[in-house]
Scaffold this motif. Structure first.
Motif, PDB file in Angstrom:
ATOM      1  N   PHE A 288       0.814  -1.206   0.000  1.00 37.91           N
ATOM      2  CA  PHE A 288       0.000   0.000   0.000  1.00 37.91           C
ATOM      3  C   PHE A 288       0.853   1.264   0.000  1.00 37.91           C
ATOM      4  CE2 PHE A 288      -2.097  -3.428   2.341  1.00 37.91           C
ATOM      5  CZ  PHE A 288      -3.063  -3.730   1.404  1.00 37.91           C
TER       6      PHE A 288
ATOM      7  N   TRP B 112       0.197   1.893  -4.168  1.00 35.35           N
ATOM      8  CA  TRP B 112      -1.185   2.135  -3.809  1.00 35.35           C
ATOM      9  C   TRP B 112      -2.090   1.945  -5.021  1.00 35.35           C
ATOM     10  CZ3 TRP B 112      -3.992   1.752   0.199  1.00 35.35           C
ATOM     11  CH2 TRP B 112      -5.305   2.176   0.121  1.00 35.35           C
TER      12      TRP B 112
ATOM     13  N   TYR C  84      -3.564  -1.662  -5.540  1.00 35.43           N
ATOM     14  CA  TYR C  84      -4.744  -1.983  -4.733  1.00 35.43           C
ATOM     15  C   TYR C  84      -5.970  -1.226  -5.258  1.00 35.43           C
ATOM     16  CZ  TYR C  84      -8.025  -2.441  -0.934  1.00 35.43           C
ATOM     17  OH  TYR C  84      -9.158  -2.702  -0.221  1.00 35.43           O
TER      18      TYR C  84
ATOM     19  N   HIS D 207     -15.993  -4.431  -3.361  1.00 30.68           N
ATOM     20  CA  HIS D 207     -16.145  -3.117  -2.724  1.00 30.68           C
ATOM     21  C   HIS D 207     -17.522  -2.507  -2.995  1.00 30.68           C
ATOM     22  CE1 HIS D 207     -11.835  -3.240  -1.929  1.00 30.68           C
ATOM     23  NE2 HIS D 207     -11.969  -2.154  -1.209  1.00 30.68           N
TER      24      HIS D 207
ATOM     25  N   TYR E  32     -19.630  -1.752   0.215  1.00 32.80           N
ATOM     26  CA  TYR E  32     -19.775  -0.360   0.647  1.00 32.80           C
ATOM     27  C   TYR E  32     -21.212   0.143   0.483  1.00 32.80           C
ATOM     28  CZ  TYR E  32     -15.041   0.148   2.230  1.00 32.80           C
ATOM     29  OH  TYR E  32     -13.895   0.007   2.971  1.00 32.80           O
TER      30      TYR E  32
ATOM     31  N   GLY F 268      -7.059   1.736   9.262  1.00 35.86           N
ATOM     32  CA  GLY F 268      -6.533   1.246   7.984  1.00 35.86           C
ATOM     33  C   GLY F 268      -7.351   1.860   6.861  1.00 35.86           C
TER      34      GLY F 268
ATOM     35  N   GLY G  38      -6.728   3.647   4.332  1.00 34.55           N
ATOM     36  CA  GLY G  38      -6.268   3.722   2.945  1.00 34.55           C
ATOM     37  C   GLY G  38      -6.557   5.101   2.382  1.00 34.55           C
TER      38      GLY G  38
ATOM     39  N   ASP H  22      -3.801   5.343   9.156  1.00 38.86           N
ATOM     40  CA  ASP H  22      -3.149   4.403   8.235  1.00 38.86           C
ATOM     41  C   ASP H  22      -1.636   4.565   8.330  1.00 38.86           C
ATOM     42  OD1 ASP H  22      -4.483   2.719   5.663  1.00 38.86           O
ATOM     43  OD2 ASP H  22      -2.311   3.025   5.572  1.00 38.86           O
ATOM     44  N   LEU H  23      -0.927   3.492   7.963  1.00 36.96           N
ATOM     45  CA  LEU H  23       0.530   3.546   7.967  1.00 36.96           C
ATOM     46  C   LEU H  23       1.086   3.985   6.611  1.00 36.96           C
ATOM     47  CD1 LEU H  23       1.393   0.360  10.063  1.00 36.96           C
ATOM     48  CD2 LEU H  23       1.945   2.731  10.645  1.00 36.96           C
TER      49      LEU H  23
ATOM     50  N   GLN I 118      -0.314   6.409  11.607  1.00 39.56           N
ATOM     51  CA  GLN I 118      -0.107   5.702  12.872  1.00 39.56           C
ATOM     52  C   GLN I 118      -0.561   4.247  12.735  1.00 39.56           C
ATOM     53  OE1 GLN I 118      -2.299   7.701  15.960  1.00 39.56           O
ATOM     54  NE2 GLN I 118      -1.118   6.799  17.620  1.00 39.56           N
ATOM     55  N   ASP I 119      -0.046   3.382  13.578  1.00 40.03           N
ATOM     56  CA  ASP I 119      -0.525   2.005  13.662  1.00 40.03           C
ATOM     57  C   ASP I 119      -1.950   2.009  14.235  1.00 40.03           C
ATOM     58  OD1 ASP I 119      -0.001  -1.038  13.950  1.00 40.03           O
ATOM     59  OD2 ASP I 119      -0.694  -0.403  15.924  1.00 40.03           O
ATOM     60  N   MET I 120      -2.815   1.180  13.649  1.00 39.03           N
ATOM     61  CA  MET I 120      -4.237   1.268  14.054  1.00 39.03           C
ATOM     62  C   MET I 120      -4.474   0.848  15.502  1.00 39.03           C
ATOM     63  SD  MET I 120      -5.958  -1.678  11.724  1.00 39.03           S
ATOM     64  CE  MET I 120      -5.039  -3.124  11.307  1.00 39.03           C
TER      65      MET I 120
ATOM     66  N   GLY J  41     -11.955  -1.448   7.104  1.00 39.78           N
ATOM     67  CA  GLY J  41     -12.141  -2.157   5.839  1.00 39.78           C
ATOM     68  C   GLY J  41     -10.853  -2.835   5.400  1.00 39.78           C
ATOM     69  N   TYR J  42     -10.862  -4.158   5.362  1.00 36.10           N
ATOM     70  CA  TYR J  42      -9.762  -4.963   4.820  1.00 36.10           C
ATOM     71  C   TYR J  42      -8.399  -4.624   5.427  1.00 36.10           C
ATOM     72  CZ  TYR J  42     -13.032  -6.560   1.232  1.00 36.10           C
ATOM     73  OH  TYR J  42     -14.087  -7.119   0.575  1.00 36.10           O
ATOM     74  N   ALA J  43      -8.349  -4.390   6.720  1.00 39.27           N
ATOM     75  CA  ALA J  43      -7.071  -4.080   7.359  1.00 39.27           C
ATOM     76  C   ALA J  43      -6.792  -4.992   8.557  1.00 39.27           C
ATOM     77  CB  ALA J  43      -7.055  -2.615   7.803  1.00 39.27           C
TER      78      ALA J  43
ATOM     79  N   HIS K 242      -4.486  -8.126   8.820  1.00 35.85           N
ATOM     80  CA  HIS K 242      -3.023  -7.998   8.877  1.00 35.85           C
ATOM     81  C   HIS K 242      -2.483  -8.226  10.287  1.00 35.85           C
ATOM     82  CE1 HIS K 242      -2.643  -6.871   4.776  1.00 35.85           C
ATOM     83  NE2 HIS K 242      -3.295  -5.732   4.888  1.00 35.85           N
TER      84      HIS K 242
HETATM   85  C1  LIG Z   1      -6.443  -3.363   1.832  1.00 36.64           C
HETATM   86  S1  LIG Z   1      -6.199  -1.706   2.334  1.00 36.64           S
HETATM   87  C2  LIG Z   1      -7.863  -1.223   2.747  1.00 36.64           C
HETATM   88  C3  LIG Z   1      -8.181   0.216   2.419  1.00 36.64           C
HETATM   89  C4  LIG Z   1      -9.643   0.582   2.664  1.00 36.64           C
HETATM   90  N1  LIG Z   1      -9.940   0.573   4.095  1.00 36.64           N
HETATM   91  C5  LIG Z   1     -10.592  -0.334   1.928  1.00 36.64           C
HETATM   92  O1  LIG Z   1     -11.516  -0.870   2.530  1.00 36.64           O
HETATM   93  O2  LIG Z   1     -10.426  -0.491   0.702  1.00 36.64           O
HETATM   94  C6  LIG Z   1      -5.488  -1.972   3.926  1.00 36.64           C
HETATM   95  C7  LIG Z   1      -4.955  -0.683   4.543  1.00 36.64           C
HETATM   96  O3  LIG Z   1      -4.590  -0.953   5.904  1.00 36.64           O
HETATM   97  C8  LIG Z   1      -3.353  -0.304   6.175  1.00 36.64           C
HETATM   98  N2  LIG Z   1      -2.749  -1.006   7.314  1.00 36.64           N
HETATM   99  C9  LIG Z   1      -2.308  -2.287   7.386  1.00 36.64           C
HETATM  100  N3  LIG Z   1      -1.852  -2.564   8.615  1.00 36.64           N
HETATM  101  C10 LIG Z   1      -2.009  -1.434   9.342  1.00 36.64           C
HETATM  102  C11 LIG Z   1      -1.742  -1.076  10.692  1.00 36.64           C
HETATM  103  N4  LIG Z   1      -1.212  -1.963  11.557  1.00 36.64           N
HETATM  104  N5  LIG Z   1      -2.049   0.170  11.105  1.00 36.64           N
HETATM  105  C12 LIG Z   1      -2.589   1.083  10.248  1.00 36.64           C
HETATM  106  N6  LIG Z   1      -2.864   0.808   8.959  1.00 36.64           N
HETATM  107  C13 LIG Z   1      -2.581  -0.431   8.512  1.00 36.64           C
HETATM  108  C14 LIG Z   1      -2.585  -0.374   4.872  1.00 36.64           C
HETATM  109  O4  LIG Z   1      -1.578   0.599   4.799  1.00 36.64           O
HETATM  110  C15 LIG Z   1      -3.706  -0.161   3.853  1.00 36.64           C
HETATM  111  O5  LIG Z   1      -3.878   1.197   3.538  1.00 36.64           O
END
Ligand SMILES: C[S@@+](CC[C@H](N)C(=O)[O-])C[C@H]1O[C@@H](n2cnc3c(N)ncnc32)[C@H](O)[C@@H]1O
Length: 233
Positions: free
Chosen positions: A12, A16, A19, A30, A34, A56, A58, A79-80, A103-105, A122-124, A127
């Motif tokens: 990402f 970017w 994705y 999506h 959504y 996260g 994005g 987001d990171l 920042q880290d979520m 969403g989709y984060a 991880h």
């Molecule tokens: C697959 S994208 C999803 C983007 C959007 N939320 C969506 O639904 O399409 C995942 C996002 O989570 C972020 N991410 C992953 N691990 C993270 C963390 N520990 N803290 C913050 N952001 C994180 C990534 O940088 C990326 O932007």
């Protein structure tokens, strides 16, 4: 915050647009997902002003229109990926009281000084490892207002399926369905999923949520492995 060389956010941070093109082709549903998020936020908005924390976030390309049709009084995105956050600022223009945090979520929720009516991701979350997810549920429960909701959009493993079996199925889904992606980009995406996706089963998510006192769980809809879930106390 210094950026690590390679981790779950590399795809990402560095690509970017890859994705974004997958999402644009609706390979991860999506559009349908959504539409549900818009309905959930509209219901919440009908009950009065609400604040929303997006973990996260994005570039918010898909959440921003949902927010615009059910305006929150306050939005915070975390987001990171700096590249994604830069784009998010554009997509969110027109919304009041927007804050974006690089920042880290998990750290962001734990450190939040205010509560939120909705926490969305969403989709984060896939991880995070199991311990991280459990901590996230605890942190979200602590930062939700009374009656608040944690809306989770994410990939989920089938009951009894190992991570290896899940990956086998998901990588096959990507290679057979994501036909418009350039082969080298497809392999980049597959490598990312194989290295950094740790989805839980629905039962495991429910157990983690219950341990954090989020005992009400609703499966709003699912599209193959892609789920829309709502957790509340
Ligand atoms: C697959 S994208 C999803 C983007 C959007 N939320 C969506 O639904 O399409 C995942 C996002 O989570 C972020 N991410 C992953 N691990 C993270 C963390 N520990 N803290 C913050 N952001 C994180 C990534 O940088 C990326 O932007």
């Amino acid at each position: 915050m210094p950026e690590p060389a390679t981790d779950e956010t590399t795809l990402f941070r560095q690509s970017w647009t890859l994705y974004d093109s997958l999402a644009e082709r609706n390979y991860m549903f999506h559009r349908e997902i959504y539409a549900h998020v818009t309905a959930l936020l509209s219901q919440r908005r009908a009950g009065g002003p609400y604040s929303l924390l997006d973990l996260g976030c994005g570039n918010t390309r898909f959440l921003a229109p949902c927010l615009k049709s059910a305006m929150p009084s306050r939005y915070a995105g975390v987001d990171l990926s700096e590249a994604a956050l830069k784009e998010a600022r554009e997509y969110l223009s027109g919304l009041d009281h927007v804050a974006l945090h690089h920042q880290d979520m998990l750290q962001a929720v734990q450190a939040a000084e205010v509560s939120f009516d909705i926490i969305f991701s969403g989709y984060a979350v896939h991880h995070l490892d199991a311990k991280g997810k459990q901590e996230l549920f605890h942190a979200c429960a602590a930062k939700l207002t009374a009656g608040g909701q944690f809306i989770l959009v994410d990939v989920v493993r089938e009951e009894g399926q190992t991570r290896e079996e899940y990956l086998e199925g998901y990588l096959d889904f990507m290679r057979t369905q994501w036909t418009a992606v350039r082969p080298d980009h497809l392999e980049e995406a597959c490598d990312h999923v194989a290295a950094y996706d740790f989805p839980e089963t629905f039962s495991d998510l429910k157990r983690m949520a219950a341990a954090a006192s989020l005992t009400h769980v609703r499966l709003v809809d699912r599209f193959a492995q892609h789920h829309v879930l709502v957790f509340s106390a």
